[in-house]
Design a protein around this motif. Structure first.
Motif, PDB file in Angstrom:
ATOM      1  N   HIS A 327       0.852  -1.118   0.000  1.00 54.04           N
ATOM      2  CA  HIS A 327      -0.135  -0.012  -0.011  1.00 54.04           C
ATOM      3  C   HIS A 327       0.987   1.360   0.203  1.00 54.04           C
ATOM      4  O   HIS A 327       1.976   1.177   0.160  1.00 54.04           O
ATOM      5  CB  HIS A 327      -0.862   0.035   1.364  1.00 54.04           C
ATOM      6  CG  HIS A 327      -1.957  -1.192   1.259  1.00 54.04           C
ATOM      7  ND1 HIS A 327      -2.782  -1.205   0.516  1.00 54.04           N
ATOM      8  CD2 HIS A 327      -2.086  -2.413   2.127  1.00 54.04           C
ATOM      9  CE1 HIS A 327      -3.529  -2.362   0.617  1.00 54.04           C
ATOM     10  NE2 HIS A 327      -3.034  -2.817   1.723  1.00 54.04           N
ATOM     11  N   ARG A 328       0.470   2.351  -0.310  1.00 52.53           N
ATOM     12  CA  ARG A 328       0.902   3.687  -0.143  1.00 52.53           C
ATOM     13  C   ARG A 328       1.330   3.616   1.393  1.00 52.53           C
ATOM     14  O   ARG A 328       0.394   3.738   2.183  1.00 52.53           O
ATOM     15  CB  ARG A 328       0.421   4.803  -0.639  1.00 52.53           C
ATOM     16  CG  ARG A 328       0.347   4.698  -2.374  1.00 52.53           C
ATOM     17  CD  ARG A 328      -0.395   5.818  -2.886  1.00 52.53           C
ATOM     18  NE  ARG A 328      -0.681   5.513  -4.390  1.00 52.53           N
ATOM     19  CZ  ARG A 328       0.334   5.897  -5.235  1.00 52.53           C
ATOM     20  NH1 ARG A 328       1.492   6.623  -5.108  1.00 52.53           N
ATOM     21  NH2 ARG A 328       0.086   5.679  -6.530  1.00 52.53           N
ATOM     22  N   ARG A 334      -0.513   3.274   6.692  1.00 52.17           N
ATOM     23  CA  ARG A 334      -1.066   3.200   5.412  1.00 52.17           C
ATOM     24  C   ARG A 334      -1.396   4.652   5.081  1.00 52.17           C
ATOM     25  O   ARG A 334      -2.135   5.104   5.948  1.00 52.17           O
ATOM     26  CB  ARG A 334      -2.036   2.166   5.287  1.00 52.17           C
ATOM     27  CG  ARG A 334      -2.717   2.267   3.789  1.00 52.17           C
ATOM     28  CD  ARG A 334      -3.805   1.123   3.650  1.00 52.17           C
ATOM     29  NE  ARG A 334      -4.552   1.205   2.488  1.00 52.17           N
ATOM     30  CZ  ARG A 334      -5.482   0.190   1.963  1.00 52.17           C
ATOM     31  NH1 ARG A 334      -5.516  -0.814   2.827  1.00 52.17           N
ATOM     32  NH2 ARG A 334      -5.986   0.424   0.947  1.00 52.17           N
ATOM     33  N   ASP A 335      -1.307   5.252   3.933  1.00 51.09           N
ATOM     34  CA  ASP A 335      -1.534   6.556   3.757  1.00 51.09           C
ATOM     35  C   ASP A 335      -1.822   6.525   2.068  1.00 51.09           C
ATOM     36  O   ASP A 335      -0.995   6.730   1.293  1.00 51.09           O
ATOM     37  CB  ASP A 335      -0.748   7.532   3.853  1.00 51.09           C
ATOM     38  CG  ASP A 335      -0.871   8.966   3.711  1.00 51.09           C
ATOM     39  OD1 ASP A 335      -2.018   9.329   2.908  1.00 51.09           O
ATOM     40  OD2 ASP A 335      -0.316   9.864   4.296  1.00 51.09           O
ATOM     41  N   ASP A 336      -3.369   6.253   1.673  1.00 51.46           N
ATOM     42  CA  ASP A 336      -3.625   6.141   0.200  1.00 51.46           C
ATOM     43  C   ASP A 336      -3.259   7.104  -0.646  1.00 51.46           C
ATOM     44  O   ASP A 336      -3.207   7.400  -1.664  1.00 51.46           O
ATOM     45  CB  ASP A 336      -4.730   5.532   0.111  1.00 51.46           C
ATOM     46  CG  ASP A 336      -5.013   4.137   0.660  1.00 51.46           C
ATOM     47  OD1 ASP A 336      -3.959   3.366   0.642  1.00 51.46           O
ATOM     48  OD2 ASP A 336      -6.094   3.920   0.986  1.00 51.46           O
ATOM     49  N   ALA A 337      -3.259   8.458   0.108  1.00 55.19           N
ATOM     50  CA  ALA A 337      -3.233   9.836  -0.475  1.00 55.19           C
ATOM     51  C   ALA A 337      -1.867  10.370  -0.592  1.00 55.19           C
ATOM     52  O   ALA A 337      -1.451  10.910  -1.766  1.00 55.19           O
ATOM     53  CB  ALA A 337      -3.935  10.898   0.319  1.00 55.19           C
ATOM     54  N   LEU A 362       1.332  -4.809   2.800  1.00 48.17           N
ATOM     55  CA  LEU A 362       0.913  -5.282   1.498  1.00 48.17           C
ATOM     56  C   LEU A 362      -0.535  -5.372   0.559  1.00 48.17           C
ATOM     57  O   LEU A 362      -1.293  -5.616   1.468  1.00 48.17           O
ATOM     58  CB  LEU A 362       1.373  -6.876   1.317  1.00 48.17           C
ATOM     59  CG  LEU A 362       2.732  -7.446   1.747  1.00 48.17           C
ATOM     60  CD1 LEU A 362       2.946  -8.778   1.794  1.00 48.17           C
ATOM     61  CD2 LEU A 362       3.732  -6.659   0.790  1.00 48.17           C
ATOM     62  N   ALA A 363      -0.186  -4.649  -0.449  1.00 52.44           N
ATOM     63  CA  ALA A 363      -1.570  -4.599  -1.283  1.00 52.44           C
ATOM     64  C   ALA A 363      -1.549  -5.559  -2.255  1.00 52.44           C
ATOM     65  O   ALA A 363      -2.826  -6.132  -2.424  1.00 52.44           O
ATOM     66  CB  ALA A 363      -1.218  -3.361  -2.204  1.00 52.44           C
TER      67      ALA A 363
END
Length: 408
Positions: A327-328, A334-337, A362-363
């Motif tokens: 993931h980001r 985790r920070d999707d942005a 892990l994505a």
């Protein structure tokens, strides 16, 4: 059946590779300075007094220029190393070249291409590490890499699995790259290299450069050490680091890293590559997860704050013999942005391992041989594809902005 088809295609491709004579062990291209106007031609042969000359010309012209290089010793072997630094080349230009003598036939000619000074066309590179458990599989993956037609390859350590002592494995690795990491029009793919634990004696961490004699003698590294930065015009920088194989993570290397990133805030793209991962998929210490490995903790403590502070495009990790896309992530969450992608995990052509199914970081993960094919463009986007040993794209990643937002 699919592997058999790949072997048949590889055999057909090998028949088209120009021959340089039985004495040539390996031919490979590197940079230790500006990739837009230079190229370093390296080769290894069996003759102590063989020529030091390279003949080269712009593709499409007829007059050859000659450049003379120097010999270099290869650890404690009798192999003969030769190196010629070509300078004053034109950016984004195809060149023909031949070693030893002005070529008498087309089969004696190879090609290379310099990088553009500006991002006026897409630039492409392939990356991965942990390359050669056996010759057959690395031949297949090197051919896949060549067929992607990259501008260069970024190799993340554990190359020949020679453990600092086996010249035979290096000979096999060099031959495989020379014969198969070639584009379909005969262009040799230049390489940038990170060091891994299997470059050092005993295959262990915490050593010094003298414990990696083949790695340091075969490759003329930028800044003459296993951590360095290489700049591609004003549009991209590659940061290569040494995960405690011959240089400590903390101290001088971490201090250098912050300065290197601070000096490159104007670069559009910045990629980081090293061997042992901060966010791995295997090698968990007893009672813990891969994140608890002391080396992973050290990387997150001493390096990660710097690329979060200054912003990077993506981080390439290796060593754990799997495919992974995190993931980001930012500040170990985790920070999707605004988070950074960590891509790995070093499975160019080695035996793969079992991936965890409950790792929060892990994505996507898979025990699958692969390389990453990275394409950057002037729009500021990066397009990254994971390509397996059959040449099949099985993961497609688009990074819409050139770099993550720096921590304020």
């Amino acid at each position: 059946m699919m592997i058999r088809r790949s072997l048949l295609a590889l055999c057909a491709f090998a028949l088209t590779v120009p021959a340089f004579g039985q004495d040539l062990v390996g031919l490979y291209l590197t940079w230790h300075t500006d990739p837009t106007t230079t190229m370093t031609v390296n080769w290894v042969d069996l003759r102590e007094n063989s020529s030091l000359d390279v003949f080269y010309r712009r593709t499409g012209t007829t007059a050859w220029q000659k450049a003379t290089g120097a010999r270099f010793a290869i650890a404690d072997t009798t192999l003969a190393g030769r190196r010629v630094n070509l300078t004053g080349l034109e950016p984004d230009t195809n060149y023909d070249f031949a070693i030893g003598a002005e070529p008498a036939r087309p089969a004696d000619i190879r090609r290379f291409r310099t990088l553009p000074r500006d991002l006026n066309r897409p630039v492409r590179f392939v990356t991965g590490g942990d390359m050669m458990h056996n010759r057959t599989r690395v031949d297949l993956m090197n051919a896949v890499a060549g067929k992607r037609d990259p501008d260069f390859a970024l190799l993340g350590g554990d190359l020949a699995y020679a453990n600092g002592v086996s010249s035979t494995r290096w000979v096999d690795w060099l031959k495989s790259w020379m014969e198969h990491a070639v584009s379909e029009d005969g262009r040799v793919i230049p390489m940038l290299l990170a060091i891994g634990n299997h470059e050092v004696r005993g295959g262990r961490n915490g050593k010094v450069p003298d414990d990696a004699p083949y790695f340091y003698s075969l490759f003329q590294l930028p800044e003459s050490r296993a951590y360095y930065a290489l700049d591609f015009g004003k549009y991209m920088s590659i940061i290569v680091l040494d995960t405690q194989h011959t240089n400590p993570v903390e101290g001088a290397q971490a201090e250098w890293l912050e300065k290197a990133l601070a000096a490159r805030t104007g670069q559009q793209f910045v990629f980081v590559c090293y061997h042992y991962p901060a966010y791995g998929t295997t090698k968990a210490p007893r009672g813990g997860t891969p994140l608890d490995a002391p080396l992973s903790v050290a990387i997150r403590q001493h390096w990660m704050p710097h690329w979060e502070k200054y912003g990077v495009t993506a981080v390439f990790e290796n060593d754990h013999h799997n495919f992974k896309r995190t993931h980001r992530l930012r500040q170990h969450k985790r920070d999707d942005a605004n988070g950074i992608l960590y891509l790995g995990d070093g499975a160019w052509a080695v035996n793969t391992r079992t991936v965890p199914d409950d790792a929060w970081w892990l994505a996507k993960a898979d025990g699958r041989n692969h390389i990453f094919d990275v394409k950057i463009s002037a729009t500021g986007a990066a397009h990254i594809q994971a390509v397996d040993i059959e040449g099949v794209v099985f993961d497609d990643i688009r990074i819409p902005t050139a770099r993550t937002k720096p921590v304020e």
